[in-house]
Design a protein around this motif. Structure first.
Motif, short mmCIF file in Angstrom:
data_model
loop_
_atom_site.label_atom_id
_atom_site.label_comp_id
_atom_site.label_asym_id
_atom_site.label_seq_id
_atom_site.Cartn_x
_atom_site.Cartn_y
_atom_site.Cartn_z
N HIS A 287 30.58 35.97 11.30
CA HIS A 287 31.56 36.54 12.21
C HIS A 287 30.82 36.90 13.50
N ILE A 288 31.51 36.80 14.62
CA ILE A 288 30.91 37.16 15.90
C ILE A 288 31.58 38.43 16.43
N LEU A 289 30.75 39.38 16.83
CA LEU A 289 31.25 40.61 17.45
C LEU A 289 30.82 40.61 18.91
N PHE A 290 31.78 40.43 19.81
CA PHE A 290 31.50 40.47 21.24
C PHE A 290 31.32 41.92 21.67
N ILE A 291 30.19 42.20 22.33
CA ILE A 291 29.81 43.57 22.67
C ILE A 291 29.58 43.70 24.18
N PRO A 292 30.60 44.08 24.94
CA PRO A 292 30.39 44.33 26.38
C PRO A 292 29.53 45.57 26.57
N HIS A 293 28.71 45.59 27.62
CA HIS A 293 27.97 46.82 27.90
C HIS A 293 27.91 47.16 29.39
N THR A 294 28.56 46.34 30.23
CA THR A 294 28.68 46.66 31.65
C THR A 294 30.16 46.69 32.00
N TYR A 295 30.63 47.83 32.51
CA TYR A 295 32.06 48.06 32.64
C TYR A 295 32.57 48.10 34.08
N ASN A 296 31.82 47.52 35.00
CA ASN A 296 32.26 47.49 36.39
C ASN A 296 33.57 46.72 36.49
N PRO A 297 34.62 47.29 37.10
CA PRO A 297 35.90 46.58 37.18
C PRO A 297 35.87 45.36 38.10
N ALA A 298 34.78 45.20 38.86
CA ALA A 298 34.70 44.06 39.79
C ALA A 298 33.98 42.88 39.14
N VAL A 299 32.97 42.36 39.80
CA VAL A 299 32.34 41.11 39.35
C VAL A 299 31.44 41.31 38.13
N GLU A 300 30.91 42.51 37.96
CA GLU A 300 30.03 42.77 36.82
C GLU A 300 30.84 43.30 35.64
N ASN A 301 31.77 42.51 35.16
CA ASN A 301 32.69 42.99 34.13
C ASN A 301 32.49 42.21 32.84
#
Length: 333
Positions: A287-301
């Motif tokens: 199973h793959i768990l996608f883990i975001p860690h940068t929450y900038n609403p612009a380009v670094e999202n």
């Protein structure tokens, strides 16, 4: 470097530059949290301040356990034209230059004691700069390198010892970038690189053979399990079925700040992220768990980039694809 632990009344003053606990990038926050932890472990008497670009000088909070937070001092600088003069980075820089060129002790004392940023540096027993881990480079643009280098040059102008903490050095694609890097590297008291390639760059740029390799400080980060973990779709980890954590870098996924392969990648990062996820699903039972860690609403999202990859995967595998849906701090994520 930190000296012997002693029981003197004066606390060991530490100034850390280039990392904040209050940021949308949990990688940068991980550096700040880990540095505070490392220093407190070595010097329990340390009085730690974060010297950072920030609107406020209010203390930031470091979560050290699920329901326990400690305040960390902040001494801020700003770049806004609306900022107070004493907080503006250019004014602080000019004062530091004046301190350097006017060798009159009385005037130097007046300069440092009337500016909180300079006074903190002047009183510091240890000053370290980590540049967000990877910003000691002109890859993000020369302006960012110039602004990021000004606090380090301020330290040097005050004749204080500067420690370049474990980070990535380079690349330097401009002659100005190389000159700035050379100036700071040559005058730094200690240099630590978090990758061995950096040692060669330091030698090439500054002619120094005394730089040290040191793993990324974030390896010292304490994990903290959140009371509620918001994952969609939810799942129970089944024994013998692998779980793969997968982060999609939003900045690279979008082609950098210019959105046109700003970093000159030789591969198509979007296709790479998709094909990597697809092949992991095809060739394993994981199973793959996608883990975001940068929450900038612009380009670094990262969340948007993760969702984009997930939406492009075949429906056949969707029951094995999960994503962390909520924002968590550096220790939780």
């Amino acid at each position: 470097m930190f000296g012997e632990i002693n029981s003197s009344k004066k606390k060991f003053a530490v100034c850390l530059m280039g990392a904040s606990l209050d940021t949308y990038n949990m990688g940068v926050s991980a550096l700040a949290a880990s540095l505070v932890k490392i220093i407190q472990d070595i010097r329990p008497d340390a009085d730690i301040s974060l010297l950072i670009g920030n609107r406020s000088s209010n203390p930031q909070e470091l979560q050290i356990a699920l329901n326990k937070k400690i305040p960390v001092k902040v001494i801020n600088f700003r770049l806004s034209p609306k900022a107070k003069v004493k907080e503006h980075l250019l004014w602080i820089f000019l004062l530091a230059c004046l301190y350097k060129i006017v060798p009159i002790k009385t005037i130097q004392k007046i300069i440092v004691h009337n500016n909180p940023f300079l006074n903190a540096l002047h009183q510091a027993d240890f000053i370290g700069d980590i540049r967000g881990g990877d910003s000691f480079s002109d890859i993000y643009g020369l302006k960012r390198l110039l602004i990021g280098s000004m606090p380090a040059i301020i330290v040097l102008n005050l004749n204080k010892k500067l420690v370049l903490l474990p980070q990535t050095y380079g690349p330097y694609n401009t002659s100005i970038g190389r000159c700035i890097a050379r100036l700071i590297m040559k005058k730094a008291s200690y240099i630590f690189s978090r990758d061995k390639e950096g040692l060669n760059i330091i030698k090439d740029i500054a002619g120094r053979n005394d730089a040290n390799f040191c793993p990324d400080v974030a390896f010292m980060l304490n994990p903290i399990k959140s009371e509620q973990i918001n994952i969609h779709p939810s799942f129970s980890h089944i024994k013998d079925i692998p779980l793969i954590g997968f982060n999609v870098n939003g900045l690279m996924y979008n082609g950098g700040y210019t959105r046109d392969n700003m970093f000159g990648l030789k591969l198509d990062y979007k296709n790479f992220a998709y094909n990597l996820a697809l092949n992991l699903l095809k060739k394993t039972t994981a199973h793959i768990l996608f883990i975001p860690h940068t929450y900038n609403p612009a380009v670094e999202n990262d969340p948007d980039a993760c969702r984009s990859v997930i939406s492009s995967l075949p429906d056949l595998y969707k029951d094995r694809v999960h994503m962390v849906m909520q924002e968590y701090d550096q220790s939780e994520i």
